[in-house]
Design a protein around this motif. Structure first.
Motif, PDB file in Angstrom:
ATOM      1  N   LEU A  90      -3.369  68.825   3.241  1.00  0.00           N
ATOM      2  CA  LEU A  90      -3.914  69.233   1.936  1.00  0.00           C
ATOM      3  C   LEU A  90      -5.415  69.516   1.979  1.00  0.00           C
ATOM      4  CD1 LEU A  90      -1.990  66.734  -0.359  1.00  0.00           C
ATOM      5  CD2 LEU A  90      -1.566  69.175  -0.087  1.00  0.00           C
ATOM      6  N   GLY A  91      -6.078  68.998   2.987  1.00  0.00           N
ATOM      7  CA  GLY A  91      -7.506  69.282   3.151  1.00  0.00           C
ATOM      8  C   GLY A  91      -8.358  68.600   2.088  1.00  0.00           C
ATOM      9  N   TRP A  92      -9.444  69.297   1.698  1.00  0.00           N
ATOM     10  CA  TRP A  92     -10.392  68.733   0.733  1.00  0.00           C
ATOM     11  C   TRP A  92      -9.757  68.528  -0.640  1.00  0.00           C
ATOM     12  CZ3 TRP A  92     -14.563  66.332   2.017  1.00  0.00           C
ATOM     13  CH2 TRP A  92     -15.182  66.623   3.210  1.00  0.00           C
ATOM     14  N   PHE A  93      -8.877  69.427  -1.036  1.00  0.00           N
ATOM     15  CA  PHE A  93      -8.203  69.271  -2.332  1.00  0.00           C
ATOM     16  C   PHE A  93      -7.411  67.965  -2.360  1.00  0.00           C
ATOM     17  CE2 PHE A  93      -4.318  69.782  -4.855  1.00  0.00           C
ATOM     18  CZ  PHE A  93      -4.890  69.953  -6.107  1.00  0.00           C
ATOM     19  N   GLY A  94      -6.695  67.675  -1.286  1.00  0.00           N
ATOM     20  CA  GLY A  94      -5.918  66.440  -1.199  1.00  0.00           C
ATOM     21  C   GLY A  94      -6.806  65.214  -1.221  1.00  0.00           C
ATOM     22  N   LEU A  95      -7.950  65.295  -0.518  1.00  0.00           N
ATOM     23  CA  LEU A  95      -8.866  64.156  -0.499  1.00  0.00           C
ATOM     24  C   LEU A  95      -9.433  63.888  -1.885  1.00  0.00           C
ATOM     25  CD1 LEU A  95     -10.367  62.021   1.138  1.00  0.00           C
ATOM     26  CD2 LEU A  95     -12.191  63.715   1.500  1.00  0.00           C
ATOM     27  N   ILE A  96      -9.800  64.942  -2.606  1.00  0.00           N
ATOM     28  CA  ILE A  96     -10.332  64.771  -3.965  1.00  0.00           C
ATOM     29  C   ILE A  96      -9.258  64.198  -4.885  1.00  0.00           C
ATOM     30  CG2 ILE A  96     -11.204  66.016  -5.978  1.00  0.00           C
ATOM     31  CD1 ILE A  96     -12.651  67.871  -3.941  1.00  0.00           C
ATOM     32  N   GLU A  97      -8.021  64.694  -4.775  1.00  0.00           N
ATOM     33  CA  GLU A  97      -6.917  64.152  -5.576  1.00  0.00           C
ATOM     34  C   GLU A  97      -6.659  62.685  -5.236  1.00  0.00           C
ATOM     35  OE1 GLU A  97      -5.015  65.464  -8.051  1.00  0.00           O
ATOM     36  OE2 GLU A  97      -6.441  67.114  -8.039  1.00  0.00           O
ATOM     37  N   PHE A  98      -6.707  62.370  -3.954  1.00  0.00           N
ATOM     38  CA  PHE A  98      -6.500  60.994  -3.494  1.00  0.00           C
ATOM     39  C   PHE A  98      -7.562  60.064  -4.071  1.00  0.00           C
ATOM     40  CE2 PHE A  98      -6.877  57.635  -0.243  1.00  0.00           C
ATOM     41  CZ  PHE A  98      -5.568  57.216  -0.164  1.00  0.00           C
ATOM     42  N   LEU A  99      -8.812  60.474  -3.967  1.00  0.00           N
ATOM     43  CA  LEU A  99      -9.903  59.639  -4.484  1.00  0.00           C
ATOM     44  C   LEU A  99      -9.855  59.540  -6.010  1.00  0.00           C
ATOM     45  CD1 LEU A  99     -12.822  60.754  -2.142  1.00  0.00           C
ATOM     46  CD2 LEU A  99     -11.471  58.651  -2.038  1.00  0.00           C
ATOM     47  N   THR A 100      -9.461  60.612  -6.694  1.00  0.00           N
ATOM     48  CA  THR A 100      -9.313  60.566  -8.151  1.00  0.00           C
ATOM     49  C   THR A 100      -8.230  59.575  -8.553  1.00  0.00           C
ATOM     50  OG1 THR A 100      -9.994  62.880  -8.299  1.00  0.00           O
ATOM     51  CG2 THR A 100      -8.847  61.956 -10.207  1.00  0.00           C
ATOM     52  N   PHE A 101      -7.104  59.610  -7.858  1.00  0.00           N
ATOM     53  CA  PHE A 101      -6.004  58.691  -8.153  1.00  0.00           C
ATOM     54  C   PHE A 101      -6.423  57.247  -7.897  1.00  0.00           C
ATOM     55  CE2 PHE A 101      -1.871  56.670  -7.228  1.00  0.00           C
ATOM     56  CZ  PHE A 101      -1.230  56.959  -8.419  1.00  0.00           C
ATOM     57  N   ILE A 102      -7.097  56.996  -6.789  1.00  0.00           N
ATOM     58  CA  ILE A 102      -7.588  55.648  -6.492  1.00  0.00           C
ATOM     59  C   ILE A 102      -8.597  55.210  -7.544  1.00  0.00           C
ATOM     60  CG2 ILE A 102      -8.952  54.295  -4.839  1.00  0.00           C
ATOM     61  CD1 ILE A 102      -6.161  54.671  -3.893  1.00  0.00           C
ATOM     62  N   GLY A 103      -9.456  56.125  -7.983  1.00  0.00           N
ATOM     63  CA  GLY A 103     -10.435  55.798  -9.022  1.00  0.00           C
ATOM     64  C   GLY A 103      -9.762  55.405 -10.332  1.00  0.00           C
ATOM     65  N   ILE A 104      -8.718  56.143 -10.728  1.00  0.00           N
ATOM     66  CA  ILE A 104      -7.987  55.803 -11.958  1.00  0.00           C
ATOM     67  C   ILE A 104      -7.339  54.428 -11.824  1.00  0.00           C
ATOM     68  CG2 ILE A 104      -5.999  56.441 -13.381  1.00  0.00           C
ATOM     69  CD1 ILE A 104      -6.751  59.383 -12.787  1.00  0.00           C
ATOM     70  N   LEU A 105      -6.746  54.148 -10.650  1.00  0.00           N
ATOM     71  CA  LEU A 105      -6.152  52.834 -10.417  1.00  0.00           C
ATOM     72  C   LEU A 105      -7.202  51.731 -10.484  1.00  0.00           C
ATOM     73  CD1 LEU A 105      -3.608  53.303  -7.498  1.00  0.00           C
ATOM     74  CD2 LEU A 105      -3.123  52.741  -9.860  1.00  0.00           C
ATOM     75  N   LEU A 106      -8.355  51.989  -9.925  1.00  0.00           N
ATOM     76  CA  LEU A 106      -9.429  50.996  -9.931  1.00  0.00           C
ATOM     77  C   LEU A 106      -9.925  50.736 -11.345  1.00  0.00           C
ATOM     78  CD1 LEU A 106     -11.190  49.210  -8.149  1.00  0.00           C
ATOM     79  CD2 LEU A 106     -12.807  51.088  -8.000  1.00  0.00           C
ATOM     80  N   VAL A 107     -10.095  51.789 -12.145  1.00  0.00           N
ATOM     81  CA  VAL A 107     -10.522  51.626 -13.539  1.00  0.00           C
ATOM     82  C   VAL A 107      -9.482  50.818 -14.321  1.00  0.00           C
ATOM     83  CG1 VAL A 107     -10.926  52.864 -15.701  1.00  0.00           C
ATOM     84  CG2 VAL A 107     -12.011  53.652 -13.600  1.00  0.00           C
ATOM     85  N   ALA A 108      -8.191  51.118 -14.119  1.00  0.00           N
ATOM     86  CA  ALA A 108      -7.128  50.381 -14.805  1.00  0.00           C
ATOM     87  C   ALA A 108      -7.114  48.926 -14.371  1.00  0.00           C
ATOM     88  CB  ALA A 108      -5.780  51.027 -14.528  1.00  0.00           C
ATOM     89  N   TYR A 109      -7.325  48.669 -13.091  1.00  0.00           N
ATOM     90  CA  TYR A 109      -7.343  47.296 -12.586  1.00  0.00           C
ATOM     91  C   TYR A 109      -8.510  46.510 -13.169  1.00  0.00           C
ATOM     92  CZ  TYR A 109      -7.372  43.412  -9.319  1.00  0.00           C
ATOM     93  OH  TYR A 109      -7.369  42.160  -8.773  1.00  0.00           O
ATOM     94  N   VAL A 110      -9.681  47.109 -13.181  1.00  0.00           N
ATOM     95  CA  VAL A 110     -10.851  46.432 -13.754  1.00  0.00           C
ATOM     96  C   VAL A 110     -10.645  46.178 -15.252  1.00  0.00           C
ATOM     97  CG1 VAL A 110     -13.307  46.726 -14.291  1.00  0.00           C
ATOM     98  CG2 VAL A 110     -12.457  47.273 -12.014  1.00  0.00           C
ATOM     99  N   TYR A 111     -10.028  47.130 -15.952  1.00  0.00           N
ATOM    100  CA  TYR A 111      -9.767  46.969 -17.387  1.00  0.00           C
ATOM    101  C   TYR A 111      -8.857  45.781 -17.655  1.00  0.00           C
ATOM    102  CZ  TYR A 111      -8.039  47.891 -22.068  1.00  0.00           C
ATOM    103  OH  TYR A 111      -7.677  47.760 -23.382  1.00  0.00           O
ATOM    104  N   ILE A 112      -7.731  45.692 -16.931  1.00  0.00           N
ATOM    105  CA  ILE A 112      -6.822  44.572 -17.197  1.00  0.00           C
ATOM    106  C   ILE A 112      -7.410  43.251 -16.718  1.00  0.00           C
ATOM    107  CG2 ILE A 112      -4.771  46.029 -17.153  1.00  0.00           C
ATOM    108  CD1 ILE A 112      -4.154  44.852 -14.389  1.00  0.00           C
TER     109      ILE A 112
END
Length: 121
Positions: A90-112
């Motif tokens: 997937l290249g750079w697009f995949g890396l950005i999507e991967f980091l975005t998904f991890i960021g959303i998970l991290l925000v949700a984890y910190v919230y709960i």
């Protein structure tokens, strides 16, 4: 043709052999108590010893909240595996999507975590 199917056959062998050996081992090595005690006859479910069924016995909200959060994060982690496998393609697009998904998970984890959903009272 066999070389194409060999990894699948090895995986299928282990997928069948591991549970089969666990089941056989439980029958071969199990030791049964000589007498039945009252404590052994009490049903045990989800880490809670249950007595006779009563209508007023309920689990706390934190038990259900913890179970739902486990299922939620477990399902989200399942989505990371295919993305991680195809990350190079997937290249750079995949890396950005991967980091975005991890960021959303991290925000949700910190919230709960901040809301106290992970505290067991």
């Amino acid at each position: 043709m066999l070389s194409d199917w060999l990894p699948f056959l090895i995986y299928a062998f282990f997928a069948a052999a591991i549970p089969a050996t666990m089941i056989m081992g439980s029958f071969l090595f199990a030791t049964r108590p000589k007498s039945r005690t009252k404590q052994r006859m009490v049903p045990f479910e989800s880490g809670v010893s249950e007595g006779p069924p009563r209508q007023d016995r309920r689990f706390t909200v934190s038990f259900y909240l913890t179970a739902m959060l486990f299922i939620l994060f477990d399902i989200e982690i399942v989505f990371l595996y295919p993305l991680a496998i195809q990350l190079n393609a997937l290249g750079w697009f995949g890396l950005i999507e991967f980091l975005t998904f991890i960021g959303i998970l991290l925000v949700a984890y910190v919230y709960i975590w901040r809301k106290g959903a992970l505290e067991w009272h």
